[in-house]
Scaffold this motif. Sequence first.
Motif, PDB file in Angstrom:
ATOM      1  N   GLU A 165      10.159  -5.090   5.088  1.00 11.89           N
ATOM      2  CA  GLU A 165      10.615  -4.306   3.499  1.00 11.89           C
ATOM      3  C   GLU A 165       9.682  -3.110   3.104  1.00 11.89           C
ATOM      4  O   GLU A 165       9.259  -2.807   2.367  1.00 11.89           O
ATOM      5  CB  GLU A 165      10.194  -5.725   2.664  1.00 11.89           C
ATOM      6  N   ASN A 166       9.081  -2.519   4.282  1.00 11.99           N
ATOM      7  CA  ASN A 166       8.535  -1.113   4.127  1.00 11.99           C
ATOM      8  C   ASN A 166       9.781   0.007   3.634  1.00 11.99           C
ATOM      9  O   ASN A 166      10.749   0.006   4.464  1.00 11.99           O
ATOM     10  CB  ASN A 166       8.043  -0.740   5.893  1.00 11.99           C
ATOM     11  N   ILE A 167       9.071   0.934   3.328  1.00 14.71           N
ATOM     12  CA  ILE A 167      10.218   2.726   3.240  1.00 14.71           C
ATOM     13  C   ILE A 167       9.107   3.626   3.587  1.00 14.71           C
ATOM     14  O   ILE A 167       8.042   3.921   3.170  1.00 14.71           O
ATOM     15  CB  ILE A 167       9.997   2.388   1.458  1.00 14.71           C
ATOM     16  N   ILE A 168      10.435   3.741   4.175  1.00 16.08           N
ATOM     17  CA  ILE A 168       9.490   5.352   5.201  1.00 16.08           C
ATOM     18  C   ILE A 168      10.657   6.627   4.379  1.00 16.08           C
ATOM     19  O   ILE A 168      11.915   6.735   4.764  1.00 16.08           O
ATOM     20  CB  ILE A 168       9.727   5.268   6.364  1.00 16.08           C
TER      21      ILE A 168
ATOM     22  N   SER B 217       2.269  -6.204  12.906  1.00 18.60           N
ATOM     23  CA  SER B 217       1.862  -7.619  12.731  1.00 18.60           C
ATOM     24  C   SER B 217       2.120  -7.823  11.292  1.00 18.60           C
ATOM     25  O   SER B 217       1.044  -7.742  10.359  1.00 18.60           O
ATOM     26  CB  SER B 217       0.319  -8.009  12.823  1.00 18.60           C
ATOM     27  N   TYR B 218       3.291  -7.645  10.938  1.00 15.82           N
ATOM     28  CA  TYR B 218       3.534  -8.067   9.183  1.00 15.82           C
ATOM     29  C   TYR B 218       2.748  -7.328   7.975  1.00 15.82           C
ATOM     30  O   TYR B 218       2.368  -8.006   7.355  1.00 15.82           O
ATOM     31  CB  TYR B 218       3.191 -10.080   9.404  1.00 15.82           C
ATOM     32  N   SER B 219       3.047  -6.346   8.365  1.00 10.82           N
ATOM     33  CA  SER B 219       2.735  -5.464   6.738  1.00 10.82           C
ATOM     34  C   SER B 219       4.038  -5.389   6.272  1.00 10.82           C
ATOM     35  O   SER B 219       5.287  -4.619   6.493  1.00 10.82           O
ATOM     36  CB  SER B 219       2.391  -4.085   7.841  1.00 10.82           C
ATOM     37  N   THR B 220       3.870  -5.335   5.262  1.00 15.09           N
ATOM     38  CA  THR B 220       5.501  -5.555   4.456  1.00 15.09           C
ATOM     39  C   THR B 220       4.810  -4.790   3.161  1.00 15.09           C
ATOM     40  O   THR B 220       3.999  -4.805   2.597  1.00 15.09           O
ATOM     41  CB  THR B 220       6.029  -6.929   3.962  1.00 15.09           C
ATOM     42  N   ASN B 221       6.115  -4.009   2.249  1.00 16.91           N
ATOM     43  CA  ASN B 221       6.296  -3.578   1.037  1.00 16.91           C
ATOM     44  C   ASN B 221       5.503  -2.438   1.026  1.00 16.91           C
ATOM     45  O   ASN B 221       4.874  -1.994  -0.001  1.00 16.91           O
ATOM     46  CB  ASN B 221       5.881  -4.879   0.012  1.00 16.91           C
ATOM     47  N   ASN B 222       4.961  -1.515   1.759  1.00 15.02           N
ATOM     48  CA  ASN B 222       4.188  -0.567   2.205  1.00 15.02           C
ATOM     49  C   ASN B 222       5.736   0.898   2.046  1.00 15.02           C
ATOM     50  O   ASN B 222       6.447   0.527   2.091  1.00 15.02           O
ATOM     51  CB  ASN B 222       3.462  -0.776   3.604  1.00 15.02           C
ATOM     52  N   THR B 223       4.897   1.689   1.128  1.00  7.17           N
ATOM     53  CA  THR B 223       5.151   2.798   1.151  1.00  7.17           C
ATOM     54  C   THR B 223       4.762   3.879   1.665  1.00  7.17           C
ATOM     55  O   THR B 223       3.353   4.200   1.030  1.00  7.17           O
ATOM     56  CB  THR B 223       6.414   3.412   0.027  1.00  7.17           C
TER      57      THR B 223
ATOM     58  N   ASN C 101       1.195  -1.011  -0.099  1.00  6.33           N
ATOM     59  CA  ASN C 101      -0.197   0.138  -0.109  1.00  6.33           C
ATOM     60  C   ASN C 101       0.855   1.574   0.040  1.00  6.33           C
ATOM     61  O   ASN C 101       1.717   0.766   0.105  1.00  6.33           O
ATOM     62  CB  ASN C 101      -1.452  -0.093   1.451  1.00  6.33           C
ATOM     63  N   THR C 102       0.098   2.117  -0.714  1.00  2.00           N
ATOM     64  CA  THR C 102       0.954   3.472  -0.200  1.00  2.00           C
ATOM     65  C   THR C 102       0.546   4.540   0.727  1.00  2.00           C
ATOM     66  O   THR C 102      -0.616   4.687   0.113  1.00  2.00           O
ATOM     67  CB  THR C 102       1.471   4.153  -1.639  1.00  2.00           C
ATOM     68  N   ILE C 103       1.148   4.751   1.190  1.00  2.00           N
ATOM     69  CA  ILE C 103       0.794   6.513   2.401  1.00  2.00           C
ATOM     70  C   ILE C 103       1.788   7.191   2.168  1.00  2.00           C
ATOM     71  O   ILE C 103       2.219   7.760   1.980  1.00  2.00           O
ATOM     72  CB  ILE C 103       0.416   5.828   3.454  1.00  2.00           C
ATOM     73  N   GLU C 104       0.547   8.636   1.244  1.00  2.00           N
ATOM     74  CA  GLU C 104       1.181   9.857   0.833  1.00  2.00           C
ATOM     75  C   GLU C 104       0.743  10.431   0.807  1.00  2.00           C
ATOM     76  O   GLU C 104       0.246  10.919   0.961  1.00  2.00           O
ATOM     77  CB  GLU C 104       2.415   9.615  -0.619  1.00  2.00           C
TER      78      GLU C 104
END
Length: 623
Positions: A273-276, A245-251, A227-230
């Motif tokens: 593997e999340n990007i902040i 809880s295992y939220s991955t590959n979100n930006t 998901n993308t939060i921007e």
Amino acid sequence: MKKLVLFSFLFIFVLISQSYAWDCINVTSSGTNYWNYTGGNINVSTSSNLTCINTIWNVTGNITIYGNLTLSNVRLTFNLTTNGSSQIHAYSGSIFNITNSSNLTSNRTDASFFGRAYPNSTFQMHDSFMSYCGNETGYPGQYPGTVGFEISSNNTIIRNNTFKENSNSVAISLNYSYNSRIYNNTFTKTQNRLRGILIYQGSNNTVYNNTLSNLHHGIYLYTTNNNTIENNTISNGDHGIFLYSYSTNNTISNNVIYDNTKSGVRLESGNEENIIENNNIYSNGIGIHMAYACDNNTITTNSINQNNYGITIESSDNNTITTNTIINSANYGLYIWDDNSDDNTIYNNYFSNNNINAYDPDISSSNKWNITKIAGTNIIGNYYLGGNYWDDYNGTDIDGDSIADTNVPYNSNNNINSGGDYAPLSDRYFIQGCVYDVNSVNYSFNINWNITESTNCIKNNEQIQLLGNLTIYGNLTLNNVTLYFNQTNYKIIAYSEANLIINSSDISHLNTITIYTDNSNITNNRINSSIRIFGNNIIINNNTIITNAAGSYSIYIAKTTGSNNFENITISNNNLDGYQYGIYAKRANLTINNNTIHDSNYGIRIYNSTVNINNNTLKNIQY
């Protein structure tokens, strides 16, 4: 016949009062054509396709949708007996649209309705208002047990709405929803804080340009990916953005997150593997917190300012923290809670004005505070990547690569208990001598250039780009040199006993040229700075001098101590753009001839001096 008419009337009245289905098409706001409805359950059957415009509904009961229902500028109030006694269900195959200033609310401030768009339904909401939507019970199997409006359909669009006072719950939740967008909405709550937006077990959703305030969690991601939060603004809650809880590959990018009592961004329990990146996070309890197996995340290019803690790591490994500005933390800039956080790489960050820059308690830590030196623009604008910039580092860069060479590793005054930063970035650096003592070359260096007492440096026909001051204790001659300073706060300073000659050169983008020595000669140049003179036997001839705002004076001479004046100063044939003053002299014996001075508040101003002054031209002078 009269009995038949009466029976028909009663039959129609009963149908309307039960309100199991009807067609709202063509109900408009003209005259008295509002469809004013007060009653119980509303059932939209599979075959119904209803568009209700400019109507007022007061519903005691549920709205159940199997067909298509569009509310356009509808005022819908649920008359609740208890919390959750009225509900909206848009079942599989249905289409439910809330549009054009519709307003869904409760008749009570202590009780709320709730709703759900089921899988394989279609739901859209825009330009509308929803309040007092939420129920502590929720639906069987639904997380987290409290919900406002739950959306399990895909490709949903929720835009330009206001959600307010949605009590004890989540205002909007995407549950097993994919490819949905939530944008340009406002979420707020003044009591019994709730979650603004929940994404649970869905992916490829985008949440952007929303404003969320006074919430327990502004945006909450639970076991959800990609998901993308921007570009959201989140403030005055407990947590700004919470990944659980295992939220991955979100930006998480380009958000403004401030004044949250606990954290700006929190990752907890197995998020990887999340990007902040590129967030502005300030005035929170903790700027960014990672806890309990939150591994392999990237935190980069964030501005983290005025939090109690900048970034904290707890029992989490292999994260990369790079190119962040971490400043003004009341406690710690970067804080590692325990000895169970390993192999995190922390480099190219800017630490300044934190109470303590960094803390790592592990005496056998495998955390890395630098990488091996490689070419690349670092966070202080120089040309190599290595470690971090620390405002309390007291070593020096000797070789001019902006990677420090002394007093390493940096260990934050022993708060990093094992190792530390072996390649701290330094702005305490200089090159001594004539640097690259070869003519006819172009080069740049990102250091202070220091001409020592024993140096006789002559530079001809060169282009030099400098990030730092040029300080002169020996002899420096610049002939036909282009010298450009990367920042306007840097200076050329010629100290006592120095000898400075600048001829036919272009000197630009600096603050001042200050001359504390005698016998300097500045001729035939183009100079973009102020020249300040504190010496004797100075020649400034045939120059074009364009003064920036920092300088105020094109040429400034002032004797402030001692009994004698400065002697034998010649200023002639110059073109001076003076900003405030063209020439200012105090206690000096000088010659001022054949200069053109223009676009200044004052052209020539002289105090307590002996002046030979002839043939000067003043243009566009205010005084």
